[in-house]
Enzyme design. Structure first.
Site, PDB file in Angstrom:
ATOM      1  N   CYS A  86       0.812  -1.221   0.000  1.00 28.17           N
ATOM      2  CA  CYS A  86       0.000   0.000   0.000  1.00 28.17           C
ATOM      3  C   CYS A  86       0.845   1.272   0.000  1.00 28.17           C
ATOM      4  CB  CYS A  86      -0.961   0.012   1.188  1.00 28.17           C
ATOM      5  SG  CYS A  86      -2.532  -0.794   0.807  1.00 28.17           S
ATOM      6  N   PHE A  87       2.166   1.149  -0.050  1.00 26.75           N
ATOM      7  CA  PHE A  87       3.059   2.298  -0.230  1.00 26.75           C
ATOM      8  C   PHE A  87       2.884   3.357   0.854  1.00 26.75           C
ATOM      9  CE2 PHE A  87       1.204   0.542  -4.061  1.00 26.75           C
ATOM     10  CZ  PHE A  87       2.283  -0.174  -4.520  1.00 26.75           C
ATOM     11  N   CYS A  88       2.655   2.917   2.100  1.00 28.53           N
ATOM     12  CA  CYS A  88       2.465   3.846   3.222  1.00 28.53           C
ATOM     13  C   CYS A  88       1.341   4.828   2.908  1.00 28.53           C
ATOM     14  CB  CYS A  88       3.738   4.623   3.536  1.00 28.53           C
ATOM     15  SG  CYS A  88       5.160   3.583   3.824  1.00 28.53           S
ATOM     16  N   ASN A  89       0.375   4.414   2.140  1.00 28.06           N
ATOM     17  CA  ASN A  89      -0.658   5.337   1.694  1.00 28.06           C
ATOM     18  C   ASN A  89      -1.999   4.617   1.747  1.00 28.06           C
ATOM     19  OD1 ASN A  89      -2.247   7.201   0.373  1.00 28.06           O
ATOM     20  ND2 ASN A  89      -0.610   7.770  -1.052  1.00 28.06           N
TER      21      ASN A  89
END
Ligand SMILES: *Cc1c(COP(=O)(O)O)cnc(C)c1O
Length: 722
Positions: A260-263
């Site tokens: 989730c790419f820190c997102n």
């Protein structure tokens, strides 16, 4: 700013409608302060949001939330400025965080928060670190900060070496690229090209090969940065989990960013995951950054590719080739298919859809052509015809006769027996085949008792050193020695047990566990160092040391059976079933120029899975349904399937890699690259010697039966052994 601030989530849609509604009326004395934060570019999808929002929100022409008050703007430009210039005189945000390291293409490093001097006096601190105080007292609550805003907020020692390097970084960037505007054009062109090619890939049935998560159609660098976020689909439209795609990519020497790419906000928005679901997934054991990529068939994350100034068209094409070569079949395709056409998926990238960047940048026709030319010839083993051989009636029959030949076909109740036994005395080195072998506390006696470590004491694995498999250990129980052989080397002997007076106990790590080990001495160390051409040592698990198995595989261990482990990664024993091997062998079958079938030798395939116990099952992968088994007088719990990695691509006789094995297994196993099951022995009574033998009968109890009749099943087993 207000210390007890509240926050409200604002979606892009909220902003679009805020624009139409205009500002909320505010009387001139209204003192409420608000901060609107937004990214100039989403690090998830590459979407670029209008920089005009800064002026509109600050001037009051637009309110992100319907409350009266004065608005400030924080523009998160960390992703944006890596590939785009940002003119702060035109877009006067109050706060602008950026990451220098991302601009230069480093994995981590220095960043900065730019603060507009006009808003600096509004900032309050509720802690302080060294270097920020004009004066303070140790014995009294007295702290006076320094005057300038930078001095007040740069707590601790600043990273001055990195700061010195910045000038050189920017100079080099300018020299290499001619400036940010060029980078913006170059990276956008690559992204647009890749996006167009990716979205034109289809299976023969018309289904798309990827689902791209985006908010723009990649029409211009004003609305889109060089980021493409997607999931790979099968030809039924089902998502192939990102971990799977990542493992495949590593076979092509491509490292992907997944998850989730820190997102989490963007992830939920694009994947349609509700707040409740996020909480549920956590309860189900999924945490950010793990490899649980699908829950109930729904993706928990995705795959991201992004381009930087150093990316080239060749990089984009290498990535596209990987996607084309690894498009996966749905399991239904493996059933005996009719005419060849139906069974051979191909990328139907229609010629007119192919992005022409410039004339010389057109992807060569045969790279993403039509029909069977989908796989570039230059790539080993990626010819579409051999990737997906349709299984005809003839091959089915051949498979049946092969099973017969291997003695694997006995009907459902036929006797299953142990056909081979292997131990791996030195972790990651060659197998030692035996016909009858004593069982110890950790599994087969001396299985994974030794390991080869580098000069730092770090265990070598076949991932970094495939030639480990050329080291052949033999154990002589009578003489109490291990003989190690390797081609071109004199055999060398190592005693089986440490000299307890001399052995220096030290600590090593195996899969995050600390284990007590001792060094087997300089003689064998120099032998190994000579073979590998770098300094290594042989170490052995200390015989007095207990390494307890964790309940890793999701099972509670029955009371009183704390399992102990050797230097293995997961469990005491690994069992595989020759019927599963036969099925894989069929899938790997290739034809030579004359149409003659070529089969991987069974022994070769078996050795790749590095199992201890080989049985002749009656059906492929039936072992995954087993809950318990008994082998001769010994009883075992089946802990769960073994998840495979690219290690199975290594030919254990030569140390050569072949990507096909992993790819085929992944295709046929619905993307879960499982092969074999872990076993743990149940209450072992070592007061008298126990042995495992080739030819012993294997009696499985299915999971359902274990679960339904747990107590009776255990009881029954106790009767057998007592
Ligand atoms: C990388 C990134 C961050 C985090 O920056 P660091 O310098 O790594 O702390 C914040 N926001 C966006 C949009 C990013 O891309």
């Amino acid at each position: 700013m207000a210390v007890n601030a509240t926050s409200t989530a604002v979606s892009p849609e909220d902003m679009w409608s805020a624009k139409e509604q205009g500002a909320v009326a505010c009387d001139p004395n209204c003192q409420l302060l608000h901060l609107f934060c937004y990214p100039a570019q989403s690090n998830y999808s590459g979407t670029r949001y209008p920089l005009s929002w800064i002026g509109e929100v600050k001037s009051g022409r637009m309110s992100p939330v319907s409350v009266p008050g004065k608005w400030f703007v924080l523009l998160d430009a960390a992703s944006y400025v890596t590939t785009s210039p940002l003119d702060l005189s035109a877009h006067q945000a109050d706060f602008v965080p950026i990451s220098f390291y991302k601009i230069f293409g480093f994995p981590t490093g220095l960043g900065a928060l730019l603060v507009n001097n006009r808003v600096a006096p509004l900032l309050r601190k509720n802690y302080f670190g060294g270097g920020t105080a004009a004066a303070y007292l140790a014995g009294e609550d007295f702290y006076i900060p320094r005057q300038s805003v930078t001095e007040r907020f740069e707590d601790g020692t600043i990273s001055f070496l990195d700061i010195i390097a910045l000038k050189h970084g920017f100079d080099a960037l300018e020299r290499l690229t001619g400036g940010m505007e060029n980078i913006r054009q170059h990276t956008f062109t690559l992204a647009q090209y890749t996006y167009t090619a990716l979205s034109s890939l289809h299976y023969p049935n018309g289904a798309p090969v990827v689902r791209i998560y985006r908010d723009s159609d990649f029409s211009s660098p004003d609305v889109q940065g060089p980021v493409i976020n997607f999931n790979v689909l099968d030809d039924n439209g089902k998502v192939i989990g990102y971990s799977q795609v990542d493992k495949m990519a590593s076979l092509y020497n491509i490292h992907l960013r997944t998850g989730c790419f820190c997102n989490t906000g963007a992830c939920q928005r694009h994947l349609g995951i509700s707040n409740e679901k996020v909480k549920k997934h956590l309860q189900a054991g999924h945490v950010c950054g793990d490899d649980v990529d699908l829950i109930d068939g729904q993706p928990t994350g995705s795959v991201r590719v992004s381009f930087g100034y150093m990316s080239t068209l060749e990089d984009a094409q290498a990535f596209l080739r990987f996607i084309i070569a690894t498009r996966l079949r749905s399991p239904s395709d493996q059933l005996p298919a009719g005419p060849r056409k139906a069974g051979v998926p191909s990328a139907e990238g229609k010629a007119q859809d192919m992005p022409a960047v410039t004339d010389r940048h057109v992807l060569p026709q045969n790279d993403i052509g039509t029909g069977s030319g989908v796989c570039p010839d230059s790539h080993p083993g990626s010819n579409a015809m051999c990737l997906h051989p349709p299984q005809s009636e003839a091959t089915r029959n051949q498979q049946l006769s092969l099973e017969k030949a291997a003695g694997a076909l006995h009907g459902d109740h036929g006797p299953r027996v142990v056909t081979n036994l292997y131990l791996y005395p030195i972790k990651s080195c060659a197998a030692f085949e035996v016909t009858k072998w004593p069982v110890g506390n950790h599994g087969l006696l001396y299985d994974r008792s030794w390991m080869v470590v580098n000069h730092n004491g770090i265990c070598l694995s076949q991932k970094q050193e495939p030639r480990l498999c050329l080291i052949q250990p033999f154990i002589d129980l009578q003489q109490r020695i291990m003989v190690i052989k390797a081609q071109g080397m004199e055999p060398i002997e190592v005693p089986l047990e440490e000299d307890s007076k001399q052995a220096q106990i030290c600590q090593s790590k195996v899969c995050a566990d600390r284990v007590n080990t001792y060094d087997c001495g300089e003689k064998v160390a120099s032998w190994l160092s000579k073979f590998f051409g770098r300094p290594c040592h042989l170490i052995k698990q200390s015989s007095s040391f207990q390494r307890n198995a964790k309940k890793k595989l999701g099972k509670d261990l029955p009371p009183g059976t704390a399992a102990t482990l050797s230097l293995v990664n997961e469990a005491q024993y690994l069992l595989i079933n020759t019927s599963s091997i036969l099925e894989l062998q069929q899938q790997l079958c290739t034809s030579d120029e004359n149409g003659k079938k070529e089969l991987f030798p069974m022994k070769d395939l078996i050795s790749r899975f590095r199992a201890n116990i080989i049985t002749n099952g009656t059906r492929a992968f039936e072992e995954e349904k087993w809950g318990e088994i008994s082998i001769g007088p010994l009883r075992f719990q089946v802990l769960g399937p073994c998840h495979r990695c690219q290690m199975i691509c290594i030919d254990q006789k030569t140390g050569q890699r072949n990507q096909n094995v992993f790819q085929k297994l992944s295709e046929s196993r619905e993307r879960k690259v499982n092969f074999g099951v872990y076993l743990m022995h149940e209450s072992l009574d070592l007061s008298s010697p126990c042995f495992l033998s080739v030819g012993s009968q294997v009696l499985p109890v299915s999971k359902e039966n274990v679960e339904l009749h747990n107590l009776p099943a255990l009881k029954k087993h106790q009767d057998v052994s007592s």
